[in-house]
Design a protein around this motif. Sequence first.
Motif, PDB file in Angstrom:
ATOM      1  N   GLN A 478      12.363  39.163  19.916  1.00 13.98           N
ATOM      2  CA  GLN A 478      12.090  40.658  19.185  1.00 13.98           C
ATOM      3  C   GLN A 478      13.767  41.678  19.457  1.00 13.98           C
ATOM      4  O   GLN A 478      13.018  42.492  19.927  1.00 13.98           O
ATOM      5  N   GLY A 479      14.728  41.373  19.207  1.00 10.28           N
ATOM      6  CA  GLY A 479      16.034  42.192  19.770  1.00 10.28           C
ATOM      7  C   GLY A 479      16.252  42.348  20.652  1.00 10.28           C
ATOM      8  O   GLY A 479      17.233  43.823  20.966  1.00 10.28           O
ATOM      9  N   ALA A 480      15.601  41.752  21.647  1.00 10.21           N
ATOM     10  CA  ALA A 480      16.236  42.410  22.562  1.00 10.21           C
ATOM     11  C   ALA A 480      17.410  42.155  23.272  1.00 10.21           C
ATOM     12  O   ALA A 480      17.931  42.620  24.349  1.00 10.21           O
ATOM     13  N   LEU A 481      17.929  40.958  23.047  1.00 11.55           N
ATOM     14  CA  LEU A 481      19.679  40.533  23.135  1.00 11.55           C
ATOM     15  C   LEU A 481      20.331  42.294  23.452  1.00 11.55           C
ATOM     16  O   LEU A 481      21.053  43.211  23.703  1.00 11.55           O
ATOM     17  N   PHE A 482      19.681  42.659  21.452  1.00 10.67           N
ATOM     18  CA  PHE A 482      20.428  44.184  21.260  1.00 10.67           C
ATOM     19  C   PHE A 482      20.331  45.271  21.679  1.00 10.67           C
ATOM     20  O   PHE A 482      21.294  45.626  22.272  1.00 10.67           O
ATOM     21  N   ARG A 483      19.489  45.078  22.288  1.00  8.82           N
ATOM     22  CA  ARG A 483      18.749  46.463  23.593  1.00  8.82           C
ATOM     23  C   ARG A 483      19.512  46.215  24.621  1.00  8.82           C
ATOM     24  O   ARG A 483      20.101  46.992  25.346  1.00  8.82           O
ATOM     25  N   ALA A 484      19.697  45.175  25.455  1.00  7.38           N
ATOM     26  CA  ALA A 484      20.419  44.873  26.445  1.00  7.38           C
ATOM     27  C   ALA A 484      21.471  45.771  26.211  1.00  7.38           C
ATOM     28  O   ALA A 484      21.896  46.280  27.367  1.00  7.38           O
ATOM     29  N   ILE A 485      22.116  44.436  25.240  1.00  5.46           N
ATOM     30  CA  ILE A 485      23.874  45.374  25.019  1.00  5.46           C
ATOM     31  C   ILE A 485      23.881  46.871  25.266  1.00  5.46           C
ATOM     32  O   ILE A 485      24.751  47.659  25.486  1.00  5.46           O
ATOM     33  N   GLY A 486      23.338  47.497  24.684  1.00 10.22           N
ATOM     34  CA  GLY A 486      23.056  48.663  23.885  1.00 10.22           C
ATOM     35  C   GLY A 486      22.791  50.059  25.786  1.00 10.22           C
ATOM     36  O   GLY A 486      23.183  50.591  25.978  1.00 10.22           O
ATOM     37  N   GLU A 487      21.677  48.969  26.405  1.00  8.31           N
ATOM     38  CA  GLU A 487      21.457  50.010  27.508  1.00  8.31           C
ATOM     39  C   GLU A 487      22.604  49.526  28.585  1.00  8.31           C
ATOM     40  O   GLU A 487      23.182  50.781  29.148  1.00  8.31           O
ATOM     41  N   GLU A 488      23.400  48.177  27.967  1.00  4.20           N
ATOM     42  CA  GLU A 488      25.000  48.921  29.476  1.00  4.20           C
ATOM     43  C   GLU A 488      25.642  50.238  28.607  1.00  4.20           C
ATOM     44  O   GLU A 488      26.185  50.732  29.506  1.00  4.20           O
ATOM     45  N   VAL A 489      25.324  48.996  27.342  1.00  3.64           N
ATOM     46  CA  VAL A 489      26.783  50.344  26.907  1.00  3.64           C
ATOM     47  C   VAL A 489      26.468  52.167  27.629  1.00  3.64           C
ATOM     48  O   VAL A 489      26.969  53.053  28.186  1.00  3.64           O
ATOM     49  N   ALA A 490      24.827  52.267  26.824  1.00  2.00           N
ATOM     50  CA  ALA A 490      24.809  53.645  27.649  1.00  2.00           C
ATOM     51  C   ALA A 490      24.801  54.445  28.797  1.00  2.00           C
ATOM     52  O   ALA A 490      25.501  55.084  29.195  1.00  2.00           O
ATOM     53  N   ARG A 491      24.864  53.312  30.306  1.00  2.00           N
ATOM     54  CA  ARG A 491      25.036  52.671  31.050  1.00  2.00           C
ATOM     55  C   ARG A 491      26.322  53.750  31.323  1.00  2.00           C
ATOM     56  O   ARG A 491      26.505  54.506  32.185  1.00  2.00           O
ATOM     57  N   MET A 492      27.505  52.712  31.371  1.00  2.28           N
ATOM     58  CA  MET A 492      28.716  53.424  30.543  1.00  2.28           C
ATOM     59  C   MET A 492      29.336  54.785  30.520  1.00  2.28           C
ATOM     60  O   MET A 492      30.493  54.926  31.407  1.00  2.28           O
ATOM     61  N   ALA A 493      28.366  55.117  29.197  1.00  3.12           N
ATOM     62  CA  ALA A 493      29.111  55.876  28.829  1.00  3.12           C
ATOM     63  C   ALA A 493      28.214  57.213  29.403  1.00  3.12           C
ATOM     64  O   ALA A 493      29.098  58.214  30.319  1.00  3.12           O
ATOM     65  N   ALA A 494      27.353  56.657  30.358  1.00  5.11           N
ATOM     66  CA  ALA A 494      26.721  58.542  31.376  1.00  5.11           C
ATOM     67  C   ALA A 494      27.167  57.883  33.377  1.00  5.11           C
ATOM     68  O   ALA A 494      28.279  59.331  32.624  1.00  5.11           O
ATOM     69  N   ARG A 495      28.588  57.543  33.035  1.00  3.67           N
ATOM     70  CA  ARG A 495      29.021  57.054  34.239  1.00  3.67           C
ATOM     71  C   ARG A 495      30.273  57.768  33.770  1.00  3.67           C
ATOM     72  O   ARG A 495      30.889  58.849  34.117  1.00  3.67           O
ATOM     73  N   GLY A 496      30.469  57.083  32.444  1.00  7.49           N
ATOM     74  CA  GLY A 496      31.674  58.527  32.037  1.00  7.49           C
ATOM     75  C   GLY A 496      32.122  59.303  31.939  1.00  7.49           C
ATOM     76  O   GLY A 496      32.863  60.410  32.408  1.00  7.49           O
ATOM     77  N   ARG A 497      30.736  59.796  32.005  1.00  3.06           N
ATOM     78  CA  ARG A 497      30.952  61.468  31.539  1.00  3.06           C
ATOM     79  C   ARG A 497      30.653  62.620  32.764  1.00  3.06           C
ATOM     80  O   ARG A 497      31.086  63.748  31.857  1.00  3.06           O
ATOM     81  N   ASP A 498      30.803  61.743  34.048  1.00  2.00           N
ATOM     82  CA  ASP A 498      30.870  63.156  34.878  1.00  2.00           C
ATOM     83  C   ASP A 498      32.292  63.138  35.833  1.00  2.00           C
ATOM     84  O   ASP A 498      33.007  63.419  36.712  1.00  2.00           O
ATOM     85  N   VAL A 499      32.711  61.540  35.037  1.00  2.00           N
ATOM     86  CA  VAL A 499      34.838  61.589  34.993  1.00  2.00           C
ATOM     87  C   VAL A 499      35.761  62.957  34.066  1.00  2.00           C
ATOM     88  O   VAL A 499      35.564  62.833  33.278  1.00  2.00           O
ATOM     89  N   PRO A 500      36.090  63.088  35.247  1.00  2.00           N
ATOM     90  CA  PRO A 500      37.241  65.041  34.748  1.00  2.00           C
ATOM     91  C   PRO A 500      37.672  64.348  34.209  1.00  2.00           C
ATOM     92  O   PRO A 500      38.000  63.147  33.569  1.00  2.00           O
ATOM     93  N   GLY A 501      38.737  64.756  32.992  1.00  2.00           N
ATOM     94  CA  GLY A 501      39.695  64.918  32.014  1.00  2.00           C
ATOM     95  C   GLY A 501      38.855  63.543  31.230  1.00  2.00           C
ATOM     96  O   GLY A 501      38.188  64.226  30.727  1.00  2.00           O
ATOM     97  N   ASP A 502      40.156  62.969  30.610  1.00  2.00           N
ATOM     98  CA  ASP A 502      40.124  62.029  28.890  1.00  2.00           C
ATOM     99  C   ASP A 502      38.794  61.312  29.337  1.00  2.00           C
ATOM    100  O   ASP A 502      38.161  61.192  27.730  1.00  2.00           O
ATOM    101  N   VAL A 503      37.881  61.085  29.832  1.00  2.00           N
ATOM    102  CA  VAL A 503      37.445  59.699  30.313  1.00  2.00           C
ATOM    103  C   VAL A 503      35.845  59.947  29.868  1.00  2.00           C
ATOM    104  O   VAL A 503      35.221  59.474  29.257  1.00  2.00           O
ATOM    105  N   ALA A 504      35.997  61.158  29.969  1.00  5.32           N
ATOM    106  CA  ALA A 504      34.952  61.411  29.770  1.00  5.32           C
ATOM    107  C   ALA A 504      34.680  62.020  27.834  1.00  5.32           C
ATOM    108  O   ALA A 504      33.316  61.417  27.458  1.00  5.32           O
ATOM    109  N   GLN A 505      35.675  62.511  27.709  1.00  3.21           N
ATOM    110  CA  GLN A 505      35.825  62.229  26.060  1.00  3.21           C
ATOM    111  C   GLN A 505      35.770  60.917  25.145  1.00  3.21           C
ATOM    112  O   GLN A 505      34.734  60.518  24.345  1.00  3.21           O
ATOM    113  N   TYR A 506      35.990  59.365  25.842  1.00  2.22           N
ATOM    114  CA  TYR A 506      36.019  58.363  25.383  1.00  2.22           C
ATOM    115  C   TYR A 506      34.874  57.731  25.525  1.00  2.22           C
ATOM    116  O   TYR A 506      33.855  57.399  24.643  1.00  2.22           O
TER     117      TYR A 506
END
Lengths: 616, 616
Positions: A478-506
């Motif tokens: 039922q799409g669990a694999l796809f969701r799992a990847i999405g969650e990992e990506v979102a988690r990383m993106a959230a972590r990156g948002r707080d890093v100053p400079g270009d990383v936040a933009q990435y």
Amino acid sequence: MQSKILSRRDLAFLLYEWLDVERLTERPRFADHNRETFDGALDTAERIATDLFATHNKKNDQNEPHVVDGKVVLVPEVKTALDAWSQAGLLAAAQDYELGGMQLPCTVEKAVVAWCKAANIATSAYLLLTGANANTLLKTATPLQVERFVRPMLAGEFFGTMCLSEPQAGSSLSDITTRAVPDPVDGPEGERQYRLAGNKMWISGGEHELAGNIVHLVLAKIPDAEGRLIPGVKGISLFIVPKYVLDADGQPGERNDIVLAGLNHKMGNRGTTNCLLNFGEGQFQPGGRAGAIGYLVGQPHQGLANMFHMMNEARIGVGMGATVLGITGYLHALDYARTRLQGRHPAQKDPAQPQLPIVEHTDVRRMLLAQKSYVEGALALVLYSARLVDEQRTAPDEAARTRAGQLLDFLTPITKSWPSQWCLEANSLAIQVHGGYGYTREYNVEQFYRDNRLNAIHEGTHGIHGLDLLGRKVSIQQGALFRAIGEEVARMAARGRDVPGDVAQYAAQLDTAWRRVEEVTLALYGAGDMNKTLANASLYLEAVGHVVIAWMWLEQALVAAPALARAEREEDRDFYRGKLQACRYFYQWELPKVEPQLALLAQLDTTALDMRDAWF
Amino acid sequence: MQSKILSRRDLAFLLYEWLDVERLTERPRFADHNRETFDGALDTAERIATDLFATHNKKNDQNEPHVVDGKVVLVPEVKTALDAWSQAGLLAAAQDYELGGMQLPCTVEKAVVAWCKAANIATSAYLLLTGANANTLLKTATPLQVERFVRPMLAGEFFGTMCLSEPQAGSSLSDITTRAVPDPVDGPEGERQYRLAGNKMWISGGEHELAGNIVHLVLAKIPDAEGRLIPGVKGISLFIVPKYVLDADGQPGERNDIVLAGLNHKMGNRGTTNCLLNFGEGQFQPGGRAGAIGYLVGQPHQGLANMFHMMNEARIGVGMGATVLGITGYLHALDYARTRLQGRHPAQKDPAQPQLPIVEHTDVRRMLLAQKSYVEGALALVLYSARLVDEQRTAPDEAARTRAGQLLDFLTPITKSWPSQWCLEANSLAIQVHGGYGYTREYNVEQFYRDNRLNAIHEGTHGIHGLDLLGRKVSIQQGALFRAIGEEVARMAARGRDVPGDVAQYAAQLDTAWRRVEEVTLALYGAGDMNKTLANASLYLEAVGHVVIAWMWLEQALVAAPALARAEREEDRDFYRGKLQACRYFYQWELPKVEPQLALLAQLDTTALDMRDAWF
């Protein structure tokens, strides 16, 4: 001098600074290990790869396996290298102590194996097929089969193969026609014995004199009571079929009824014998009659499921092979660019000034940076996948193990396909950096390019993996694999948002890209017609692959950015700056390629679907 | 049976339905010609290519030129094929009657030459170098030089080369050090004679026994009174340096002081000897002393300008070679896809149903359609360029000739580079369509791929052409070349706007894309720093190249759409539908790739410029 095979600095970054493999030593299976034992294995691998594998890579290519008096002749350096690797215990590096292994984590073992692959992809193939064969049997074989076939393989005494394809059945395994008929005679210790007959194509390591025996893992169909084969994959079973039937002491005895029908002559990967094998033709008559003797592995009709273990391991192995060919090509190009003098800066008008090392030209740096972003992005993905294997096997809680398995299953077609496409491109750029010299066999990079072209074909073509990703991995559970990847990506993106400079933009770019993947995936599944949903599955594989590599680069940047701030030695600072610059390259030059791909997918484009044969 | 070398139907479409070469017969130079004479030349070319060139393409590859007793040995089929081509008059097909030529338009001649190139790129190289050499001399040589060297070349008695690069001077021609010193002795009929000394690298056709003589066109520097070489391109002069010095009757006589120093062993294009030649080492002593005897062509210090004629012709020739390798690969893949049975449709659940020809799989059709869009787009560009040559030479009014020259100059780096990149990609897809078989030398497509990889390197690398396009072609003549292209694109887009259906949409897309190119070009020139302007010149070349091919597809669609409406025969309708579908593919799948490239350029991205050597 820095190795032109692989970068130890980069491996250390990925293993210790990012994937934190040292924490694995807290788990019982790896309790005897520490960074020193990991580095010791890497040291050994580097040394053998450098001294015994790299040294005959070109010779292997230029002296292709050939048949003399019915036997396959290889250059002698192949056996020397393989024996050294086995004797150092590296073939069984990840196996249980009980099986003679070192119990290294999969992540470290993959970094070990990377050395021999990068140094000589063709020679290392024998080892890797043997390891994957052994791992498959360890999942499903009987204790007797493990004793008789797996132990000698892990010791490097026997080598293994996988025999899936047939001349009429390549991507379409359901169409195999090799037959396995129960033998009236029992095998050792009362094991049910079969006789196999059929033709198997594309068998790497299928025939040679490198080991005392060759353990073929063969897909075949057991006919029903009327002698008919069951159509489709449901009829497929898995068999051990050794080149030499073992005697009562487990030693290679009588020659089995398997004949080398021909060697394939490839563009690259020439050192790996690849052949057509005929089973059960009657040229040899083990036990006094025709038919290749084989032993059923696991349950009948479960052959493909059992073989999938080997195929999945081989797929990650293909991704690794493609990656390290990309890396060695990059390191060769970098070395050349630093020493080759040619031309001057655009602003330099005085032709009497000395020529510059070509690394000083922006376009050469672009080609090197592109290679770096491809090959280090790919290596991150392959090692991340290996880290998931470790989680799947040894994480303390079941939820973590399940999740690792889901992530791994989703990523496997990408881990196989993305490096096969982009590290080939890296090899093409390595040639380009060398100019005309790169196109000659006097240099090394043209061979890497030829060798690497195989990887989008074997272990499932690019198109097959597109169908696997979009048609299967996205929707199962039922799409669990796809969701799992999405969650990992979102988690990383959230972590990156707080890093100053270009990383936040990435991080923001990555987040946007993945949301777009989600929208597009929904749109594709909303088509209401699987032919339409899957029409552009290869493009989907490519687009999602690029987003996944962008994720891998964000992961690396999230380690490199604070490390740069902390680093004291200039060479460390340069290393982290290089990581961040390669990340910048990927986000500036590569990730934006995805949007037009996703736009095309979102439209449910039918250009290829509508095309008619007659219009070509 | 349809040829797998080239499609006559497509050539007829491009030559007669689109480029209207029949109208050229209204001009005095082509007054004796008509469609029948054009087709007659194409028939001859097709026959010789099919019977004598294609038949040894693989043998040529597998039996590389090698040296025996100081002579280069080639398979005998090479000479047979070359002689047949010359004897049929095809080597001089575009030359004046007075020179033994046929006075074919360049456009038709290029289509003729396409046959031998597609059939055997390595063997045809000898002819094409000879033709380009002869054309260069016809521009600048003295009547005596024409008599002694050009006439025998056009008759296929002598062959020609171009000797530019040196081991330390590849892309950077200004750094050549070959010296040409006036000889105290005069040459024939009082011509000033020089003695040359130096090493020349990458000389295709540089040594062989295929012809009675080899006419080397050599770049060298004449030292000043103090024996110093003038730095930079300003010091370069052009010389004829024959392998055998001609005697008073113009027959090859004494051996000149040129020694084969080594053959290069290439990944592909193996049938073309490519070598390092040492001039003036003294191993041979013509006229009793060391030094290779040569004759100045044109004015001293104008060597590079004179050689540019040959280089420009060779560049369009490289584009053509890349294109036709793409075409033959595509036709091989198409043939394979129609006959290879494998798998079933996604919706077909019954594995007992027969397997389908793989052309029925959407992903295979995508790969074929991509190839078709690349190779037929590239062929259109190459023939369009040839048509511009005809305009430049024979258009009745001067304004038209000037404009054709401007368009041609602008397009040359694209005509060279775009096919080299994308028809290589087509060859990769041709391998992919073949699956594992495509990766073997038992099939043909892997060779096309290896052969084609050269084309982004020789006659100016990809990066050099990026600099030529953005740094030179865009800005010379106060931007007149760039404006001329823009006007042509706008004219086509305007025509397309009135065509019902998809074509109008393509026209709008093209118009938008070109406006964006204009904006981006202005932004790049607004950088105020040439290092920044040119930092991403390769990307500019690629982006503009894609827009130009989109233009070429719109041109084809504008012919195909009304032709489809008129066509009565089903096979004609299928042909035009295929053209329109390939055009659709290009506008749906390819042109959108350009926007992220242009966005990156517009930002004046400095990722590569900022990268430091130490960070790699």
